[in-house]
Structures are given as structure tokens and as C-alpha cells.
Design an enzyme around this catalytic site. Structure first.
Site, short mmCIF file in Angstrom:
data_model
loop_
_atom_site.label_atom_id
_atom_site.label_comp_id
_atom_site.label_asym_id
_atom_site.label_seq_id
_atom_site.Cartn_x
_atom_site.Cartn_y
_atom_site.Cartn_z
N THR A 160 51.46 -0.48 7.90
CA THR A 160 51.74 -0.97 6.55
C THR A 160 52.01 -2.47 6.49
OG1 THR A 160 53.45 -0.93 4.82
CG2 THR A 160 54.12 -0.19 6.97
N GLU A 172 54.35 -3.62 4.91
CA GLU A 172 55.81 -3.79 4.99
C GLU A 172 56.22 -4.38 6.34
OE1 GLU A 172 59.02 -3.01 3.35
OE2 GLU A 172 57.68 -3.55 1.73
N TYR A 180 62.55 1.28 6.94
CA TYR A 180 61.18 1.80 6.90
C TYR A 180 60.23 0.85 7.64
CZ TYR A 180 56.51 2.66 4.95
OH TYR A 180 55.16 2.87 4.79
N LYS A 226 58.05 1.67 10.95
CA LYS A 226 56.58 1.56 10.96
C LYS A 226 56.11 0.61 12.06
CE LYS A 226 54.64 4.21 7.85
NZ LYS A 226 53.57 5.16 8.17
P1 NAP Z 1 53.50 9.92 0.48
O1 NAP Z 1 52.78 10.26 -0.78
O2 NAP Z 1 54.96 9.65 0.44
O3 NAP Z 1 53.22 11.13 1.50
C1 NAP Z 1 54.00 11.28 2.67
C2 NAP Z 1 53.58 12.57 3.36
O4 NAP Z 1 54.37 12.72 4.55
C3 NAP Z 1 53.81 13.85 2.54
O5 NAP Z 1 52.75 14.73 2.76
C4 NAP Z 1 55.08 14.41 3.16
O6 NAP Z 1 55.22 15.81 3.01
C5 NAP Z 1 54.84 14.05 4.62
N1 NAP Z 1 56.06 14.14 5.42
C6 NAP Z 1 57.26 13.57 5.19
N2 NAP Z 1 58.13 13.91 6.15
C7 NAP Z 1 57.47 14.73 7.01
C8 NAP Z 1 57.85 15.40 8.20
N3 NAP Z 1 59.08 15.31 8.69
N4 NAP Z 1 56.92 16.15 8.82
C9 NAP Z 1 55.66 16.26 8.32
N5 NAP Z 1 55.25 15.64 7.20
C10 NAP Z 1 56.15 14.88 6.55
O7 NAP Z 1 52.82 8.67 1.20
P2 NAP Z 1 51.39 7.99 0.92
O8 NAP Z 1 51.54 6.97 -0.15
O9 NAP Z 1 50.36 9.05 0.82
O10 NAP Z 1 51.19 7.19 2.27
C11 NAP Z 1 50.57 7.77 3.41
C12 NAP Z 1 51.00 7.04 4.67
O11 NAP Z 1 50.60 5.68 4.57
C13 NAP Z 1 52.49 7.00 4.90
O12 NAP Z 1 52.70 7.03 6.29
C14 NAP Z 1 52.93 5.66 4.34
O13 NAP Z 1 54.11 5.22 4.97
C15 NAP Z 1 51.73 4.82 4.70
N6 NAP Z 1 51.44 3.68 3.83
C16 NAP Z 1 51.36 3.86 2.49
C17 NAP Z 1 51.03 2.79 1.67
C18 NAP Z 1 50.90 2.94 0.18
O14 NAP Z 1 50.91 1.92 -0.51
N7 NAP Z 1 50.74 4.15 -0.34
C19 NAP Z 1 50.78 1.53 2.25
C20 NAP Z 1 50.85 1.41 3.64
C21 NAP Z 1 51.17 2.49 4.42
P3 NAP Z 1 55.96 16.47 1.71
O15 NAP Z 1 54.92 16.48 0.64
O16 NAP Z 1 56.32 17.81 2.19
O17 NAP Z 1 57.12 15.59 1.41
O1 G4F Z 2 56.48 0.44 -5.38
P1 G4F Z 2 57.47 0.06 -4.36
O2 G4F Z 2 58.63 0.97 -4.15
O3 G4F Z 2 56.64 -0.17 -3.03
P2 G4F Z 2 56.95 -0.95 -1.67
O4 G4F Z 2 58.40 -1.09 -1.43
O5 G4F Z 2 56.14 -2.18 -1.68
O6 G4F Z 2 56.41 0.08 -0.57
C1 G4F Z 2 55.15 0.73 -0.74
O7 G4F Z 2 54.14 -0.07 -0.18
C2 G4F Z 2 54.24 -0.27 1.24
C3 G4F Z 2 53.07 -1.17 1.64
O8 G4F Z 2 53.44 -2.50 1.50
C4 G4F Z 2 54.18 1.09 1.92
F1 G4F Z 2 54.22 0.93 3.26
C5 G4F Z 2 55.33 1.94 1.46
O9 G4F Z 2 55.24 3.23 2.05
C6 G4F Z 2 55.24 2.09 -0.05
O10 G4F Z 2 54.08 2.84 -0.35
O11 G4F Z 2 58.08 -1.39 -4.68
C7 G4F Z 2 57.23 -2.49 -4.92
C8 G4F Z 2 58.07 -3.68 -5.41
C9 G4F Z 2 59.31 -3.98 -4.55
O12 G4F Z 2 59.42 -5.36 -4.37
C10 G4F Z 2 60.46 -3.48 -5.37
O13 G4F Z 2 61.70 -4.16 -5.16
O14 G4F Z 2 58.58 -3.37 -6.72
C11 G4F Z 2 59.93 -3.75 -6.77
N1 G4F Z 2 60.61 -2.99 -7.82
C12 G4F Z 2 61.19 -3.52 -8.91
N2 G4F Z 2 61.76 -2.55 -9.63
C13 G4F Z 2 60.80 -1.67 -7.82
C14 G4F Z 2 61.53 -1.38 -8.97
N3 G4F Z 2 60.40 -0.69 -6.98
C15 G4F Z 2 60.73 0.59 -7.27
N4 G4F Z 2 60.32 1.56 -6.45
N5 G4F Z 2 61.46 0.91 -8.38
C16 G4F Z 2 61.89 -0.04 -9.27
O15 G4F Z 2 62.56 0.26 -10.25
#
Ligand code: NAP
Ligand code: G4F
Length: 325
Positions: free
Chosen positions: A128, A130, A152, A156
Site C-alpha cells: 500500500t 500508506e 497499519y 504493511k
Molecule cells: P477490505 O474491503 O477491508 O477487505 C479486507 C478483507 O480481509 C475482507 O475480506 C476481510 O474479511 C479479510 N480479513 C480481515 N481479517 C482477516 C483474517 N484475520 N483472516 C482472514 N481474512 C481476514 O479491503 P480492500 O479495500 O478490499 O483491500 C484489499 C487489500 O488491499 C487489503 O490488504 C488492503 O490493506 C490492501 N490495500 C487496499 C487499498 C485500497 O485503497 N482499497 C490500497 C492499498 C492496499 P471479512 O469480510 O470477514 O472482514
Molecule cells: O478513506 P481513508 O480512511 O483511507 P486511507 O487512510 O488513505 O487508507 C486507505 O488507503 C490506503 C492506501 O493508501 C490503504 F492501504 C488502506 O487500507 C485504506 O484502503 O482516509 C483518506 C483520508 C485520510 O487522510 C483521512 O484522515 O481522508 C481523511 N478523512 C477525513 N475525514 C477521513 C475522514 N477518513 C475517514 N475514513 N473518515 C473521515 O471522516
């Protein structure tokens, strides 16, 4: 068609898991997924993308190595995508140890399960942006030093280096996708884009008045999850494993993302958004901006969905959902 290939996905019930499973089913893969035990059903996204009856779910947990070994022995996958994680940055300060156990050690558990079952299987790790945290370069690429800012991000970073290390130590075909934020109508409601698009729908339909947010000056490089899972698959089709930044190359403030979402239904965000310091983070990632040049050159991958298209897609989906309640 890539008939007879088998894939195993951890995190298959999450946003990316559902889009990736759909992509692989459409490519002719036999798809298996790890299903963590919860007290209520978690398969709604797989239902939403219409593939629930075309995949096989195997009970297990990333913190339980024995369950991973058992799952891999059943699935016998050619490709393994480790998407499972405690993925919400905000929660990682409240549950730092759980985040480490799932998001960091969970990666080593999957890598060990691969070594113990079939080391020829190809592995994708969901790294990520992050990890860049307090950014050391204006536009981040594969060479930019890391500086995580949350439990987190720290977890990662461990998973990322574990992936690199198993590649170098044991010659595993292990690749790491350093993905910048990607969103969709399947995004969890706690993340800021979906929190905003859901609130826009509720406000438009008269079910809510205000939306409380934290730091709306934070900037993110947001893309569409449907585009990003294609990059994951492409990484595992390469002869050599490697690490790739996946991003759009454009960064936008939370404030401007709100503006787009509210304007789509004829509202002004300034009339509804209030700032609540409860949503501030102990340490913020102020800005992220990725450089996807390597992915474009080597994978032929490019983000195709603009932020306007993404946010309007999400608002439209939430208007339907909220309207139906
Ligand atoms: P998400 O919607 O939060 O999905 C997370 C998944 O992990 C869910 O299926 C959850 O299962 C499963 N999980 C959580 N704890 C577990 C455990 N102990 N054992 C087995 N499975 C478990 O995340 P996403 O947005 O699809 O992201 C997918 C991956 O990419 C994650 O690793 C995230 O950190 C990474 N990532 C995401 C972004 C982004 O912007 N979306 C960016 C960079 C990296 P449940 O449904 O049962 O909770
Ligand atoms: O949507 P966010 O919670 O995503 P964040 O923290 O960037 O993390 C997501 O992206 C990562 C990749 O860079 C992934 F690895 C991670 O698993 C996840 O998918 O917050 C985005 C931004 C932050 O700066 C936060 O402080 O939005 C700001 N924000 C402002 N108000 C808020 C809020 N975020 C959340 N969740 N809720 C608020 O009310």
C-alpha cells in the site's frame, strides 16, 4: 481464456476480493477464497458481482497457519492473492496488535503455507501507498523510501519486506503491488469516499442533514478498484516477480472529492459538511501521489476511470441503495 488455472484469494469478501474474483472467474479460473468465521454473513459483495455460486469458499483465518495449509491443500492454486487484512487505518490505532497479527504476521503465514505446500505457486501481496506515509518524494515510485505513519502502515511494511525477502531467500514468484487508494460502490462505509457518497445520498433523500468529517485537506491519489485488480493479475502473469506502484498520478483533496459528490446531486458540500476533530488521526498522511510509470511500461497497465467518473458511480449506487431502504 486461461482454462483450468486455479486461484486462491484471501480477503475475497472485501472490496478488492470481490472484483478480483469476478475478473478471474471471467478469465476461466477456478476460484477459491478464504472465508473468516464471523457471526453474520460477509458474502454480500460476491453476491453483488454475481459470482457467489461460481467460487469455492474455504473456512480459515490469516492468523491460523494450519487453516492456510489446509486451504492450500484443498485449492492447489497456481496463483495466490493475499488481500486479507485489517485494512482500516483509523482502527489500527485502536487495535494495533490485531492489525499486526493479521496484516503483518498473516503475510508470513501465507508465505510459509506456500513453502510447505507448493513453492511453485505465484504470490501477490497487497502492499500500500500508506507505507510512504510521511512522503520523502513529491511523487512516489518503487524507489521512494518508506515512512509509515500508522500501525497499519507499519504492519504493511513488514508484509511488503517479507514478500521481498521470500522472493530473494526462497526464489518464490512473489510480487508486491504498492497500490494507492482505490474505491468503488463496494468500498467499506468507514472509508472517506464511501462515507461521503452514502451521506450525499441520505442528505439528498432527506434522511440525514449533516456529514461530520476530519481532515478534509488531506490529499489522495484515488482510482477505481475495478481497474486496480487487473494490475494484480498482470503482475502474476510476468515471467519475473517484482514490485509495482499502481496509481493514477493525480492527487485530490478530500474537500474537492466532497465537492464532486455533492455537486452530482445538485448540492453544495459547504452547506452540509462539518468538521469533527474526533476523525483526526494521531499521525496523518497528508498527501499521496503515485507514479505508475513502471506499471505502464512493464505491465501495460493504466488507470482508466477518472475521479469524477468514480465518485459519480458511487453516488449513483448509494442513491439506489438508500432509496431502496
Ligand atoms: P477490505 O474491503 O477491508 O477487505 C479486507 C478483507 O480481509 C475482507 O475480506 C476481510 O474479511 C479479510 N480479513 C480481515 N481479517 C482477516 C483474517 N484475520 N483472516 C482472514 N481474512 C481476514 O479491503 P480492500 O479495500 O478490499 O483491500 C484489499 C487489500 O488491499 C487489503 O490488504 C488492503 O490493506 C490492501 N490495500 C487496499 C487499498 C485500497 O485503497 N482499497 C490500497 C492499498 C492496499 P471479512 O469480510 O470477514 O472482514
Ligand atoms: O478513506 P481513508 O480512511 O483511507 P486511507 O487512510 O488513505 O487508507 C486507505 O488507503 C490506503 C492506501 O493508501 C490503504 F492501504 C488502506 O487500507 C485504506 O484502503 O482516509 C483518506 C483520508 C485520510 O487522510 C483521512 O484522515 O481522508 C481523511 N478523512 C477525513 N475525514 C477521513 C475522514 N477518513 C475517514 N475514513 N473518515 C473521515 O471522516
Amino acid at each position: 481464456m486461461t482454462a483450468s488455472k486455479r486461484a486462491f484469494i484471501t480477503g475475497i469478501t472485501g472490496q478488492d476480493g470481490a472484483y478480483l474474483a469476478k475478473l478471474l472467474v471471467d478469465k476461466g479460473y477456478e476460484v477459491f477464497g478464504l472465508l473468516a468465521r464471523r457471526s453474520t454473513s460477509t458474502v454480500w459483495r460476491l453476491d453483488y458481482v454475481g459470482i457467489l455460486d461460481q467460487i469455492t469458499l474455504i473456512d480459515g483465518d490469516l492468523t491460523d497457519l494450519s487453516s492456510l495449509i489446509r486451504a492450500l491443500k484443498i485449492a492447489k492454486p497456481h496463483e495466490i492473492y493475499n488481500l486479507g487484512a485489517q485494512s482500516f487505518v483509523g482502527s489500527s490505532w485502536d487495535q494495533p496488535i490485531l492489525t499486526g497479527q493479521v496484516t503483518a504476521i498473516g503475510v508470513t503465514n501465507v508465505l510459509e503455507a506456500i513453502r510447505l505446500t507448493d513453492p511453485s505457486a505465484r504470490f501477490y501481496q497487497a502492499s500500500t501507498s500508506e507505507m510512504f506515509g510521511l512522503i520523502q518524494k513529491e511523487q512516489q515510485d518503487e524507489q521512494t523510501p518508506f515512512y509509515p505513519r500508522s500501525p497499519y502502515g507499519v504492519a504493511k511494511l513488514y508484509g511488503h519486506w517479507a514478500t521481498v525477502n521470500y522472493r530473494e531467500s526462497f526464489k518464490l514468484h512473489a510480487s508486491s503491488g504498492i497500490l494507492f487508494n482505490h474505491e468503488s460502490p463496494l468500498r467499506g462505509i468507514e472509508f472517506v469516499t464511501r462515507k461521503v457518497t452514502d451521506a450525499v445520498a441520505r442528505i439528498k433523500l432527506g434522511k440525514q442533514q449533516q456529514l461530520a468529517l476530519g481532515n478534509i485537506d488531506a490529499k489522495r491519489d484515488w482510482g477505481f478498484a475495478g481497474d486496480y485488480v487487473e494490475a494484480m493479475w498482470l503482475m502474476l502473469q510476468q515471467e519475473q516477480p517484482d514490485d509495482y506502484v499502481i496509481a493514477t498520478g493525480i492527487t485530490t483533496t478530500v474537500r474537492d472529492m466532497c465537492r464532486i459528490a455533492f455537486e452530482h446531486v445538485g448540492l453544495n458540500y459547504e452547506d452540509h459538511v462539518v468538521i469533527d476533530p474526533r476523525y483526526y488521526r494521531p499521525a496523518e498522511v497528508e498527501v499521496l501521489l503515485g507514479n505508475p510509470a513502471k506499471a505502464q511500461a512493464k505491465l501495460g497497465w493504466k488507470a482508466t476511470t477518472t475521479l469524477d467518473q468514480l465518485i459519480t458511480m458511487m453516488v449513483d449506487a448509494d442513491m439506489k441503495r438508500v432509496g431502496a431502504i
